[in-house]
Write a protein that holds these residues in place. Structure first.
Motif, PDB file in Angstrom:
ATOM      1  N   ALA A 386      -0.597   5.374   0.626  1.00 57.70           N
ATOM      2  CA  ALA A 386       0.666   5.635   1.332  1.00 57.70           C
ATOM      3  C   ALA A 386       0.519   5.285   2.807  1.00 57.70           C
ATOM      4  CB  ALA A 386       1.071   7.098   1.176  1.00 57.70           C
ATOM      5  N   LEU A 387       1.617   4.857   3.396  1.00 53.57           N
ATOM      6  CA  LEU A 387       1.732   4.647   4.837  1.00 53.57           C
ATOM      7  C   LEU A 387       2.636   5.738   5.389  1.00 53.57           C
ATOM      8  CD1 LEU A 387       2.406   0.806   5.082  1.00 53.57           C
ATOM      9  CD2 LEU A 387       0.402   1.985   5.964  1.00 53.57           C
ATOM     10  N   TYR A 388       2.144   6.480   6.371  1.00 55.50           N
ATOM     11  CA  TYR A 388       2.955   7.544   6.966  1.00 55.50           C
ATOM     12  C   TYR A 388       3.275   7.132   8.396  1.00 55.50           C
ATOM     13  CZ  TYR A 388       4.653  12.214   8.128  1.00 55.50           C
ATOM     14  OH  TYR A 388       5.439  13.275   8.500  1.00 55.50           O
ATOM     15  N   PHE A 389       4.565   6.898   8.664  1.00 54.11           N
ATOM     16  CA  PHE A 389       5.008   6.447   9.980  1.00 54.11           C
ATOM     17  C   PHE A 389       5.494   7.626  10.817  1.00 54.11           C
ATOM     18  CE2 PHE A 389       5.667   2.526   7.445  1.00 54.11           C
ATOM     19  CZ  PHE A 389       4.935   1.633   8.234  1.00 54.11           C
ATOM     20  N   THR A 390       4.967   7.742  12.024  1.00 56.79           N
ATOM     21  CA  THR A 390       5.444   8.743  12.971  1.00 56.79           C
ATOM     22  C   THR A 390       5.351   8.154  14.372  1.00 56.79           C
ATOM     23  OG1 THR A 390       5.244  11.060  13.680  1.00 56.79           O
ATOM     24  CG2 THR A 390       3.199   9.858  13.282  1.00 56.79           C
ATOM     25  N   GLY A 391       5.997   8.811  15.328  1.00 58.46           N
ATOM     26  CA  GLY A 391       6.048   8.267  16.690  1.00 58.46           C
ATOM     27  C   GLY A 391       7.351   7.519  16.896  1.00 58.46           C
ATOM     28  N   GLY A 392       7.893   7.623  18.108  1.00 52.88           N
ATOM     29  CA  GLY A 392       9.216   7.072  18.383  1.00 52.88           C
ATOM     30  C   GLY A 392       9.366   5.597  18.093  1.00 52.88           C
ATOM     31  N   SER A 393       8.314   4.807  18.310  1.00 53.76           N
ATOM     32  CA  SER A 393       8.437   3.359  18.169  1.00 53.76           C
ATOM     33  C   SER A 393       8.437   2.879  16.735  1.00 53.76           C
ATOM     34  CB  SER A 393       7.323   2.665  18.956  1.00 53.76           C
ATOM     35  OG  SER A 393       7.481   2.896  20.342  1.00 53.76           O
ATOM     36  N   THR A 394       8.147   3.764  15.775  1.00 49.85           N
ATOM     37  CA  THR A 394       8.199   3.341  14.376  1.00 49.85           C
ATOM     38  C   THR A 394       9.638   3.160  13.904  1.00 49.85           C
ATOM     39  OG1 THR A 394       8.033   5.649  13.622  1.00 49.85           O
ATOM     40  CG2 THR A 394       5.991   4.375  13.767  1.00 49.85           C
ATOM     41  N   GLY A 395      10.597   3.502  14.757  1.00 52.44           N
ATOM     42  CA  GLY A 395      11.992   3.232  14.422  1.00 52.44           C
ATOM     43  C   GLY A 395      12.337   1.754  14.529  1.00 52.44           C
ATOM     44  N   LEU A 396      11.439   0.968  15.110  1.00 53.25           N
ATOM     45  CA  LEU A 396      11.655  -0.475  15.219  1.00 53.25           C
ATOM     46  C   LEU A 396      11.376  -1.103  13.848  1.00 53.25           C
ATOM     47  CD1 LEU A 396      12.327  -2.640  17.401  1.00 53.25           C
ATOM     48  CD2 LEU A 396       9.855  -2.968  17.642  1.00 53.25           C
ATOM     49  N   ARG A 397      12.437  -1.536  13.187  1.00 52.42           N
ATOM     50  CA  ARG A 397      12.323  -1.985  11.797  1.00 52.42           C
ATOM     51  C   ARG A 397      11.316  -3.106  11.624  1.00 52.42           C
ATOM     52  NH1 ARG A 397      14.621  -5.946   8.731  1.00 52.42           N
ATOM     53  NH2 ARG A 397      15.899  -6.671  10.468  1.00 52.42           N
ATOM     54  N   VAL A 398      11.352  -4.101  12.497  1.00 55.02           N
ATOM     55  CA  VAL A 398      10.469  -5.251  12.325  1.00 55.02           C
ATOM     56  C   VAL A 398       9.003  -4.842  12.458  1.00 55.02           C
ATOM     57  CG1 VAL A 398      12.158  -6.974  13.007  1.00 55.02           C
ATOM     58  CG2 VAL A 398      10.776  -5.865  14.770  1.00 55.02           C
ATOM     59  N   LEU A 399       8.721  -3.829  13.260  1.00 56.42           N
ATOM     60  CA  LEU A 399       7.348  -3.351  13.411  1.00 56.42           C
ATOM     61  C   LEU A 399       6.880  -2.667  12.129  1.00 56.42           C
ATOM     62  CD1 LEU A 399       4.774  -2.627  15.008  1.00 56.42           C
ATOM     63  CD2 LEU A 399       6.010  -0.632  15.880  1.00 56.42           C
ATOM     64  N   ALA A 400       7.687  -1.746  11.618  1.00 56.38           N
ATOM     65  CA  ALA A 400       7.321  -1.041  10.392  1.00 56.38           C
ATOM     66  C   ALA A 400       7.165  -2.010   9.224  1.00 56.38           C
ATOM     67  CB  ALA A 400       8.365   0.026  10.068  1.00 56.38           C
ATOM     68  N   GLU A 401       8.043  -2.994   9.142  1.00 55.95           N
ATOM     69  CA  GLU A 401       7.959  -3.960   8.057  1.00 55.95           C
ATOM     70  C   GLU A 401       6.695  -4.803   8.163  1.00 55.95           C
ATOM     71  OE1 GLU A 401      11.541  -6.204   8.180  1.00 55.95           O
ATOM     72  OE2 GLU A 401      12.705  -4.711   7.053  1.00 55.95           O
ATOM     73  N   ARG A 402       6.343  -5.164   9.405  1.00 54.10           N
ATOM     74  CA  ARG A 402       5.136  -5.987   9.581  1.00 54.10           C
ATOM     75  C   ARG A 402       3.893  -5.204   9.176  1.00 54.10           C
ATOM     76  NH1 ARG A 402       1.531  -7.833   8.780  1.00 54.10           N
ATOM     77  NH2 ARG A 402       0.200  -9.389   9.810  1.00 54.10           N
ATOM     78  N   ILE A 403       3.805  -3.936   9.560  1.00 54.73           N
ATOM     79  CA  ILE A 403       2.651  -3.113   9.174  1.00 54.73           C
ATOM     80  C   ILE A 403       2.606  -2.958   7.664  1.00 54.73           C
ATOM     81  CG2 ILE A 403       1.636  -0.813   9.303  1.00 54.73           C
ATOM     82  CD1 ILE A 403       2.814  -0.615  12.151  1.00 54.73           C
ATOM     83  N   ALA A 404       3.743  -2.651   7.071  1.00 55.01           N
ATOM     84  CA  ALA A 404       3.796  -2.404   5.626  1.00 55.01           C
ATOM     85  C   ALA A 404       3.422  -3.635   4.817  1.00 55.01           C
ATOM     86  CB  ALA A 404       5.188  -1.913   5.235  1.00 55.01           C
ATOM     87  N   ALA A 405       3.664  -4.824   5.368  1.00 55.66           N
ATOM     88  CA  ALA A 405       3.372  -6.055   4.631  1.00 55.66           C
ATOM     89  C   ALA A 405       1.889  -6.194   4.285  1.00 55.66           C
ATOM     90  CB  ALA A 405       3.828  -7.263   5.441  1.00 55.66           C
ATOM     91  N   ASP A 406       1.032  -5.538   5.053  1.00 58.60           N
ATOM     92  CA  ASP A 406      -0.409  -5.627   4.802  1.00 58.60           C
ATOM     93  C   ASP A 406      -0.879  -4.706   3.683  1.00 58.60           C
ATOM     94  OD1 ASP A 406      -0.914  -7.533   6.792  1.00 58.60           O
ATOM     95  OD2 ASP A 406      -1.117  -5.995   8.348  1.00 58.60           O
ATOM     96  N   TYR A 407       0.014  -3.811   3.202  1.00 64.01           N
ATOM     97  CA  TYR A 407      -0.380  -2.823   2.193  1.00 64.01           C
ATOM     98  C   TYR A 407       0.666  -2.805   1.081  1.00 64.01           C
ATOM     99  CZ  TYR A 407      -2.815  -1.731   6.472  1.00 64.01           C
ATOM    100  OH  TYR A 407      -3.541  -1.844   7.637  1.00 64.01           O
ATOM    101  N   PRO A 408       0.711  -3.845   0.289  1.00 65.00           N
ATOM    102  CA  PRO A 408       1.792  -3.992  -0.696  1.00 65.00           C
ATOM    103  C   PRO A 408       1.839  -2.902  -1.757  1.00 65.00           C
ATOM    104  CG  PRO A 408       0.042  -5.616  -1.062  1.00 65.00           C
ATOM    105  CD  PRO A 408      -0.235  -4.970   0.262  1.00 65.00           C
TER     106      PRO A 408
END
Length: 435
Positions: A386-408
């Motif tokens: 699982a990926l657990y996102f926290t912190g104000g900047s994780t609201g940036l969709r392109v950032l979260a998507e880029r991180i998630a792409a490494d852990y399909p």
């Protein structure tokens, strides 16, 4: 069993802090409203040059009031990122805060903790509020165990100094994952991505129903890594790519026979896009220097707009509008930035694609830090459950998507971007102090 309101939990953050106390209407914890409408408060103190000492020390303001005093140009000194002095020799040193006054960094830190404690008491926490769980990073100081231990000892001493008799610590990434852990049916490996204003921190942690009641979770942190890139860097890039171009950033000087037009000096624009440097642009000497550079600009309108910003002290307002624009395009789509305060009718468009281009390099460096965290634990991306996102900047969709792409194979979980650590610390405090 202690009084149900005799303990609390504090998330003492680099950028923002929060405090959780037991509910008065039943089991569980709640976050205290530290400022009207806000459950978090900037970790900031402003010392005023003018005013009298009182029993607590020099005249000062906390949180948003501290930031506002600085932005408005009030005489004094703003202190931020106080957490960063932990583990350094600065903690016992005295610094000048203006008006002929000196304050120890330790007392500055303790004063902020006291403000949090008083806010909890005012919000209904029952005295004696003398038991505390404090969050801490996996490492205050990387690679230096002695300094790391000294950092925790200093924070604990500050907590004791303001009235907490019993102080316990919990790791921030473990606290952030507590909410998810309570929903798990079996043991899992979770990559916690905590991306705030100043840093992007990754922690690989082991969670599960059999581990929930363990008070010491050190062994459940498999790896930890981070980079000093986050929300404020995003804001700076967005401002440079949009707003400051309307003021001449990367524009050319006048064309001269036989010469290639040169780009106007960029230093002032980088300062205007860096929050703590903005006020330096307003000094009389700097203002006069910028005024004398009119001939450097091929488009005199750019220089005129720049001088309006400098002379009217609009730098922090422009920075705030850049942040608002980043938030507006965070979920996808375009936005329009109103710059009417600089020039009547002036507006600039910002699209998601343009913002992504400005942020691409930073986003990739953050994603790389996540991959390095997993590698440090000797695991592969497919081992992450699982990926657990926290912190104000994780609201940036392109950032979260880029991180998630490494852990399909990983499930994406979103915590409270601003309060998941404080909430988790509260859960730990309730388990610890109501046993």
């Amino acid at each position: 069993m202690p009084s149900p309101a005799s303990f609390c939990a504090i998330d003492f953050g680099t950028s923002n802090s929060a405090i959780a106390i037991p509910r008065s209407d039943g089991p569980g914890m709640r976050l205290v409203e530290l400022e009207p409408g806000h459950l978090t408060m900037p970790t900031a103190v402003f010392y005023f040059v003018e005013g009298r000492h009182d029993a607590d020390g020099p005249p000062r303001a906390f949180g948003r009031a501290a930031v506002a005093a600085y932005v408005e140009g009030t005489d004094g000194r703003l202190m931020r990122s106080m957490k960063s002095i932990l583990g350094s020799s600065l903690i016992d040193q005295t610094t000048d805060v203006g008006g002929g006054r000196g304050v120890k960094y330790f007392d500055m830190l303790a004063g902020y903790l006291k403000r949090l404690r008083n806010s909890a008491l005012a919000a209904g926490a029952r005295a004696p509020l003398n038991k505390l769980v404090l969050g801490r990073p996996v490492f205050f100081v990387d690679g230096e165990p002695a300094r790391d231990a000294a950092a925790q000892a200093s924070l604990e001493a500050a907590a004791h100094a303001v009235g907490f008799d019993e102080v316990h610590f919990q790791f921030e990434p473990i606290a952030a994952a507590f909410d998810y852990e309570s929903q798990t049916q079996h043991e899992q490996i979770v990559l916690v991505a905590d991306i705030g204003g100043g840093t992007s921190d990754f922690s690989l942690v082991r969670v599960g129903p059999d581990r929930m009641q363990r008070l010491d979770r050190r062994d459940d942190i498999l790896a930890n890594h981070g980079v000093h890139i986050a929300g404020t860097d995003f804001d700076r890039h967005v401002e440079l790519a949009s707003i400051l171009r309307e003021l001449g950033y990367r524009s050319l000087g006048p064309e001269k026979p036989g010469q290639v037009a040169r780009e106007v000096p960029s230093g002032v624009y980088f300062d205007l896009a860096t929050w703590h440097l903005i006020n330096t642009v307003y000094s009389p000497q700097r203002s006069a220097e910028l005024r004398s550079m009119k001939s450097f600009y091929g488009n005199p309108v750019h220089h005129q707009r720049l001088m309006t910003v400098v002379e009217d002290r609009l730098g922090h307002e422009l920075a705030a509008r850049a942040e608002d624009a980043k938030i507006a395009v965070a979920g996808g789509g375009d936005t329009q930035i109103d710059l009417g305060l600089v020039e009547t009718g002036l507006r600039v468009e910002l699209g998601e694609a343009e913002a992504l281009q400005a942020l691409r390099a930073d986003i990739e460096r953050i994603a790389q830090a996540g991959r390095e965290t997993v590698a440090q634990a000797g695991l592969q991306p497919d081992d992450v459950d699982a990926l657990y996102f926290t912190g104000g900047s994780t609201g940036l969709r392109v950032l979260a998507e880029r991180i998630a792409a490494d852990y399909p194979k990983a499930r994406e979980v979103r915590g409270d971007r601003f309060a998941s650590v404080a909430t988790g610390l509260g859960l730990h405090a309730a388990r610890l102090f109501t046993r």
